[in-house]
Scaffold this active site. Sequence first.
Site, PDB file in Angstrom:
ATOM      1  N   LYS A  12      25.144   5.051  26.557  1.00 19.05           N
ATOM      2  CA  LYS A  12      23.697   4.850  26.426  1.00 19.05           C
ATOM      3  C   LYS A  12      22.993   6.183  26.652  1.00 19.05           C
ATOM      4  CE  LYS A  12      21.077   0.684  27.503  1.00 19.05           C
ATOM      5  NZ  LYS A  12      20.723  -0.271  28.558  1.00 19.05           N
TER       6      LYS A  12
HETATM    7  O1  G3P Z   1      18.350  -3.507  28.480  1.00 23.36           O
HETATM    8  C1  G3P Z   1      17.234  -2.916  29.080  1.00 23.36           C
HETATM    9  C2  G3P Z   1      16.715  -3.846  30.111  1.00 23.36           C
HETATM   10  O2  G3P Z   1      17.631  -3.937  31.150  1.00 23.36           O
HETATM   11  C3  G3P Z   1      15.375  -3.510  30.641  1.00 23.36           C
HETATM   12  O3  G3P Z   1      14.824  -4.706  31.044  1.00 23.36           O
HETATM   13  O4  G3P Z   1      13.335  -6.187  32.274  1.00 23.36           O
HETATM   14  O5  G3P Z   1      13.825  -3.865  33.139  1.00 23.36           O
HETATM   15  O6  G3P Z   1      12.388  -4.193  31.128  1.00 23.36           O
HETATM   16  P1  G3P Z   1      13.514  -4.733  31.951  1.00 23.36           P
END
Ligand code: G3P
Length: 219
Positions: free
Chosen positions: A88
């Site tokens: 990533k």
């Molecule tokens: O895959 C990216 C994800 O983990 C981010 O999610 O909820 O932290 O915006 P969030």
Amino acid sequence: MRRRSVKFFIDTANIDQIKDANDMGMVDGVTTNPSLIAKEDGEFKQIIAQICKIVEGPVSAEVISLDYEGMIKEAIDLAGIADNIAVKIPMTIPGLKAVKYLTAEGIKTNVTLVFSALQALMAAKAGATFVSPFVGRLDDLAQEGMGLIEEIAQIYANYDFDAQIIVASVRSPLHVLDSALLGADIATIPYDILKKLASHHMTDKGIDAFMADWKKKNG
Ligand code: G3P
């Protein structure tokens, strides 16, 4: 719109959650990020290696360097953990350069923190295997996260890019439904949302009624 089956990745570094979702047949891959890794006990590379043993599909592990040389060094190290690693890489200019290099070396990449269609276009042109637009974080800003997915899917279809769209920052079952309706390749889903997808109050009500009727007759 391309005709591929929608894949479910699980967005967690928690081994128990990954095993449980995998047993349901719902894990086509795993995505992690530094925040998700920080929630778990254990050392980063060991956690990733353990996940790679459980799951056959791609497992995303994120670099923490922000400069090109650092990203390449980390990426090569991570790619050595297992064949199913996707490295990533953040959507920055050094990140694009790293993706170009790593793709030429046969290393899978997942360009993360994508918030615009033009970023997604650049990531695909650089040769990214996966591109991760963050829909929930756009919704947080009162911008339509799923609108971005529609734009990216259209652009990739226009030019036959091979990059696969991972709908990331999924916050609700509706994000998953919309991902499938819009023809996104993959939705990466937190464990609690995955469980919500499987449940319906009418299913529970139906089970209760069947059990009650059975007991009435059979005691
Ligand atoms: O895959 C990216 C994800 O983990 C981010 O999610 O909820 O932290 O915006 P969030």
